[in-house]
Design an enzyme around this catalytic site. Structure first.
Site, mmCIF file in Angstrom:
data_model
loop_
_atom_site.group_PDB
_atom_site.id
_atom_site.type_symbol
_atom_site.label_atom_id
_atom_site.label_comp_id
_atom_site.label_asym_id
_atom_site.label_seq_id
_atom_site.Cartn_x
_atom_site.Cartn_y
_atom_site.Cartn_z
ATOM 1 N N ASP A 1 1.042 -0.852 0.043
ATOM 2 C CA ASP A 1 -0.265 0.172 -0.407
ATOM 3 C C ASP A 1 0.754 1.631 -0.147
ATOM 4 O OD1 ASP A 1 -2.364 1.586 0.325
ATOM 5 O OD2 ASP A 1 -1.853 1.878 2.241
ATOM 6 N N PHE B 1 -19.242 8.592 2.647
ATOM 7 C CA PHE B 1 -18.390 7.888 1.840
ATOM 8 C C PHE B 1 -18.071 6.388 1.843
ATOM 9 C CE2 PHE B 1 -13.912 6.189 0.726
ATOM 10 C CZ PHE B 1 -13.393 7.255 -0.311
ATOM 11 N N THR C 1 -2.036 1.817 -4.708
ATOM 12 C CA THR C 1 -2.890 2.678 -3.786
ATOM 13 C C THR C 1 -3.679 2.898 -5.092
ATOM 14 O OG1 THR C 1 -2.335 4.765 -3.611
ATOM 15 C CG2 THR C 1 -1.165 4.325 -5.690
ATOM 16 N N ASP D 1 -4.731 5.940 -4.669
ATOM 17 C CA ASP D 1 -4.294 7.809 -5.571
ATOM 18 C C ASP D 1 -4.742 8.057 -7.175
ATOM 19 O OD1 ASP D 1 -4.669 8.965 -3.200
ATOM 20 O OD2 ASP D 1 -1.926 8.573 -2.620
ATOM 21 N N ASP E 1 -6.242 -2.861 3.479
ATOM 22 C CA ASP E 1 -5.900 -3.464 3.282
ATOM 23 C C ASP E 1 -5.826 -5.313 3.606
ATOM 24 O OD1 ASP E 1 -4.235 -1.274 2.152
ATOM 25 O OD2 ASP E 1 -3.797 -0.512 4.104
#
Length: 1074
Positions: free
Chosen positions: A380, A499, A635, A637, A755
């Site tokens: 991660d 979320f 990830t 991102d 994770d």
């Protein structure tokens, strides 16, 4: 399926189980049969049980049944005692929890009972800092706003406090009325999902009208959590005992089979097949000798006609004689050694993180050697490679960029001026930062405000807003107060659109108390917010800004808002309420309703947050890659952010030393073409000295795994590095599973709850005890404080554990084969009758005591120092490719056992052939020779000596003579006076010296020849260490020292270049070992 929980109704409480917790595995009545069943489910134990039973047949057993029953009983007792002790501790823990005193409401008053007596439907009353005894639906709290705080670390590992809210239908009930409340909770049957609770509640008149109220996980208090910063709270018990979410989550993880264990199992099967072949040959030959010669020998007293099974007796005798080929103690020995390996990790002070006071911890004691054979690391990013310490750096508000000059928007004069002048766009931007979150403001005694948040990003945004004068002052389940430039604003919190990893955004509906306006505030990833902008708004600037911030390695969020008409909100709110009350597909229905509202947003701007790399990450990744380990980053991102972090941490190399292949596309066909293009490029680059990697995002990966999994698998096998961005937790686990499916040994490392699936899927899971809590660390096989400790975990502990396991396992087979081959050789002098040379006591002591203790010294052995391993990480290739434990190395030990058996037997027979020796004397001479060889073999293969090693090796050697001298004093035993007579004979000591010289001489000569003329990398590094202890070195040695680095680099280069054609995964059945 549903369950209906009737509140405060004792007549209906017996429908479900009580709150008695039971985590024990056994009872007093089933311990013996159940434990025996579990012990003898293992093939090796079944095998030895069969041998032990055959030894009870007096007609065929060559030795006393005690030779097998004794060790088998010892192994069973040791294993059973450990199981019993562990289960007894679980019983004590359960007893303590069950007998804890708790308060409940009965007949309208407070009563104290034991926790085990709670029933479904009881109202449980909790006080501050008390542990929650079962799963409750919160119906009351000391907080006027109906809020309470819980610590969930024991349940999910997250250290931040969670806010729990009283069910809205109970929000206005006074505390005295809670004692008489009646109603029903409609909820699902028990499950282990601690993130979800889709239920409804109705209260019966006269308390309140029969109105249905939706319940979520935020309305629950779960077992094992603690009530914090709340004077009291009460709730209805909905799940009790082992049916709580915590109880349903308990269970024993599936045991992991290491690569070394898999190889040992294969070697065991090979030895078993060899044993059967030997038994059949010797049995057949024995029957022929009996027919041709044995019946003629009157002193053998064979009957003229035997029973019908007479032809089986000699083969079965040889089966019993050869059964020790498979060492009965190998599993116990390895389990003990692995337990010590795990303690070495726990005790490693160099892996202690002083910043968080976190030591390394081994939760799985069975797989330490796999650490030394890792081929892929999947990591991660946030909190694992980075610090997860978010700092607000830059922002873009209404096309104006702040923080460009000094890298800190909070010190940008233009932004400070805009705040001072109350710029409307800036106010809206800061308002969304302060309100659209799940942050809890906590007022300290000195008047300052601190913030508690489940997300580090949210805490950074709220903190940054407060520094820009937009301060979140107070917040509860229904209201929020903010202060801007000393002016206070009050908002009613109407709805929260939470979320999720699928939505990638969060929204909140608030009502401005002063103006009465209803506002929708949203924040999220650019792909989740920007496409929802209203028609006519230009978002090109924001897209460019997001791209620019990503190139700087910053994490970006887009903010938006819109004003809602009252009628629009009321219609939507009714639909949202209906979706929230649904017990089937609630999450999907809520997501659809939320999506319908989150449209036509006015985009306010973009935030950019910095997450710094942890100390030592670049050096660690460089070291691991030098060791031949492939490192991937997974990830959530953006791609550019992930690439920049990859460059900073040495994961990927910049041009011209590296090349990054991108797999993307707007359509499925584009993505698949991009994959084939990347695969073709990778095949052409792999033979060049170039660091090649590929990058793929979650959307493209979803298409690839659906339509072209085989091509992606080929690409994964060729690539040493990959960056996978926009990954969901499921996709992370899928990538780990993909690499495992082709036989690679994988290690997954992460720090957060997202994770966990990846960590549990991998061969080895490593969790980092970070800011996101301990959930990943609790689910992992190993936990560490920082990513940089991974190099010691793998290169030091993993490599040493593999080396030691390789020696211990092969030595265990060697010493059993040695004694077995001597027995076989003796059978040729005893008419192939299956007679044992050794007495029963000697055989049992040989296996259990004489040869088991010396080998345990190897758990302290280090072939080269830790500093050398870290200086030359390429040496990991020896363990990574399984070069110390494979059929080739085992063949060497097998050959050594055959040779040593010949030396011991022939020397013994030759030395005592002309003497009138008793059988026991001959047996003891041969046994002594074996013990002498064991001591010298272990000593020769030991690289570093410590006091425990010296004591165990030579202390055991001395103990052999002491024990046998004592036994020789017992007149009733066959050994009476034998050892005294032997020790007084010079010929005995000469025989021992001759056995050692002849047996160990060729081994020493071969080792000397190899070290001098054909040294491997380990030999060279050992010479480097030896030379560093002396001031002067000869030229020949200096040249070898200089060649060590290039030789190791050559090994690594060959392995890289041959990976696509010749290299096979470690766990593959087709592994080619050289």
């Amino acid at each position: 399926m549903k369950r209906f929980v009737y509140i405060n109704d004792e007549a209906r409480q017996d429908s479900y189980c009580d709150n008695r917790i039971s985590n024990t595995k056994y009872t007093l009545w089933n311990f013996l049969p159940k434990n025996l069943w579990e012990q003898f489910r293992r093939f090796m134990n079944q095998y030895f049980l069969l041998i032990a039973c055959l030894q009870l047949w007096s007609s065929i057993t060559p030795v006393s049944p005690a030779t097998t029953w004794g060790p088998l009983a010892i192994i069973f007792i040791v294993s059973a005692s450990k199981e019993a002790w562990d289960d007894y501790n679980r019983y004590l823990s359960d007893k303590k929890a069950n007998e804890r005193e708790v308060w409940v409401i009965k007949d309208g008053s407070h009563r104290q009972i034991q926790a085990q007596d709670i029933h479904v439907g009881n109202i449980v009353w909790l006080h501050q800092n008390e542990e929650i005894p079962c799963d409750l639906v919160l119906i009351g709290s000391s907080d006027p706003q109906g809020i309470c705080y819980v610590e969930t670390a024991a349940l999910d590992g997250e250290t931040d406090l969670k806010t729990r809210v009283v069910a809205s239908i109970c929000a206005n009930l006074p505390s005295d009325q809670l004692c008489n409340v009646k109603g029903v909770v409609e909820c699902p049957n028990p499950d282990n999902d601690i993130t979800r609770f889709d239920a409804n509640m109705c209260l019966f008149p006269p308390v309140i009208d029969n109105e249905k109220c939706p319940l979520t996980i935020n309305n629950t208090l779960l077992q094992s959590c603690y009530l914090r910063y709340t004077e009291w709270a009460c709730g209805v018990a909905v799940y009790t005992g082992n049916e709580t979410k915590s109880g349903m989550s308990r269970g024993t993880a599936e045991p992991k089979l290491t690569a070394a264990d898999a190889m040992i199992d294969k070697l065991t099967v090979a030895i078993f097949v060899f044993q059967i072949v030997v038994v059949l040959i010797l049995g057949f030959a024995g029957n022929i000798w009996k027919e041709n010669q044995g019946l003629k020998q009157w002193y053998l007293m064979y009957p003229a006609e035997g029973p019908w099974y007479d032809f089986l007796i000699i083969p079965l005798r040889f089966e019993l004689l050869c059964s020790i080929m498979i060492p009965i103690s190998v599993k116990v020995t390895l389990d003990l050694a692995k337990g010590v390996y795990a303690k070495f990790i726990d005790w490693d002070e160099q892996m202690f993180d002083p910043e968080t006071c976190t030591p390394a911890h081994s939760a799985n004691t069975a797989i330490s050697e796999d650490l030394g054979q890792v081929e892929y690391i999947l990591s991660d990013k946030t909190g694992t490679l980075t610090e997860n310490r978010m700092i607000f750096r830059r922002c873009c508000i209404s096309d104006t960029l702040y923080g460009e000059n000094n890298g800190d928007a909070l010190k940008d004069g233009r932004l400070l001026d805009a705040v001072s002048s109350s710029d409307p766009d800036v106010i809206k931007f800061l308002m969304v930062m302060a309100l659209c979150n799940t942050v809890i403001p906590i007022k300290c005694n000195d008047g300052t405000i601190t913030y508690k948040a489940q997300s580090q990003d949210e805490e950074a945004l709220v903190t940054a807003a407060s520094k820009l004068n937009m301060v979140l002052m107070n917040k509860d389940s229904s209201t929020a107060d903010i202060s801007f430039n000393d002016t206070k604003y009050h908002y009613d919190l109407l709805d929260i659109l939470e979320f999720t990893s699928d939505r990638k955004r969060m929204s909140i509906v608030v009502k401005d108390v002063q103006s009465g306006k209803i506002l929708l505030l949203s924040k999220g990833a650019d792909e989740a917010i920007l496409p929802r902008s209203h028609r006519g708004q230009q978002i090109r600037t924001y897209l460019e800004v997001v791209e620019m911030y990503s190139q700087l390695g910053l994490r970006t969020l887009c903010l938006g808002w819109r004003e809602l008409e009252e009628y629009e909100y009321k219609d939507w709110s009714k639909t949202f309420q209906d979706a929230s009350c649904s017990l089937e597909n609630r999450e999907f229905k809520i997501a659809q309703v939320c999506n319908s509202l989150e449209q036509d947003l006015h985009i306010l701007g973009v935030t950019a947050i910095e997450d710094r790399l942890q100390d030592g990450v670049p050096e660690t990744i460089k070291l691991l890659k030098s060791a031949g380990i492939n490192v991937w980053m997974l990830t959530g991102d953006k791609q550019n952010t992930a690439i920049q972090i990859g460059l900073l941490c040495n994961l990927i190399a910049p041009e011209p030393n590296g090349q990054l292949l991108s797999i993307d596309g707007k359509t499925e066909d584009d993505v698949l073409r991009s994959l084939e293009k990347a695969l073709s490029a990778m095949k052409s680059i792999i033979f060049c000295w170039k660091d090649c990697a590929f990058v793929v995002d979650g959307r493209a990966l979803e298409i690839i795994l659906k339509h072209s999994k085989e091509s992606f698998t080929k690409l994964a096998m060729l690539s040493r590095t990959a960056i996978c961005c926009r990954m969901t937790p499921l996709q992370k686990a899928q990538l780990v599973g993909l690499l495992k499916s082709v036989g690679y040994l994988t290690l997954a490392i992460g720090d957060g709850g997202n994770d966990v699936r990846m960590i549990q899927e991998a061969n080895i899971g490593v969790g980092i005890s970070g800011k996101e809590g301990l959930q990943a660390a609790r689910a992992a096989d190993y936990s560490i404080g920082k990513f940089k400790f991974l190099k010691r975990l793998i290169l030091v502990h993993g490599r040493y554990s593999y080396n030691r396991t390789a020696f211990i396992s092969q030595y265990s087979f060697y010493k059993s084969l040695l004694i077995c081959f001597i027995q076989i050789l003796f059978s040729f002098l005893s008419g192939l009758s299956g007679t044992s040379l050794f007495n029963s006591i000697s055989l049992m002591a040989y296996n259990v005591f004489y040869t088991s203790l010396p080998v345990m010294t190897l758990i302290f052995d280090k072939d080269i120092s830790e500093a050398t391993v870290l200086q030359y990480p390429q040496i990991l290739l020896y363990s990574q490719s399984g070069r110390l434990l494979n059929p080739s190395t085992f063949a060497g030990w097998f050959g050594r056992s055959v040779y040593h058996a010949l030396v011991v037997f022939l020397t013994t027979i030759g030395a005592y052939a002309d003497e009138k020796s008793e059988m026991e004397e001959l047996s003891m001479v041969a046994l002594s020779g074996c013990i002498w060889l064991q001591a010298f073999v272990v000593t020769l293969d030991t690289n570093s000596f410590t006091y425990p090693q010296i004591i165990l090796i030579w202390g055991n050697f001395v103990a052999f003579y002491m024990i046998n001298l004592i036994v020789s004093t017992v007149p009733t035993l066959q050994m009476y006076t034998i050892m005294f007579r032997l020790c007084s004979q010079p010929s005995y000591w000469i025989t021992m010296a001759l056995i050692v010289a002849v047996a160990m001489g060729p081994v020493l000569a071969l080792r000397y020849f190899r070290n001098v003329f054909r040294p491997n990398a380990i030999n060279i590094l050992q010479q480097i260490e030896q030379s560093s202890r002396h001031v002067q070195t000869n030229r020949n040695l200096e040249s070898r020292i200089k060649s060590a680095g290039s030789y190791l680099t050559h090994l690594l280069t060959d392995l890289r270049r041959n990976r696509d054609a010749n290299y096979q995964p470690l766990l593959s059945d087709s592994v080619a070992l050289h």
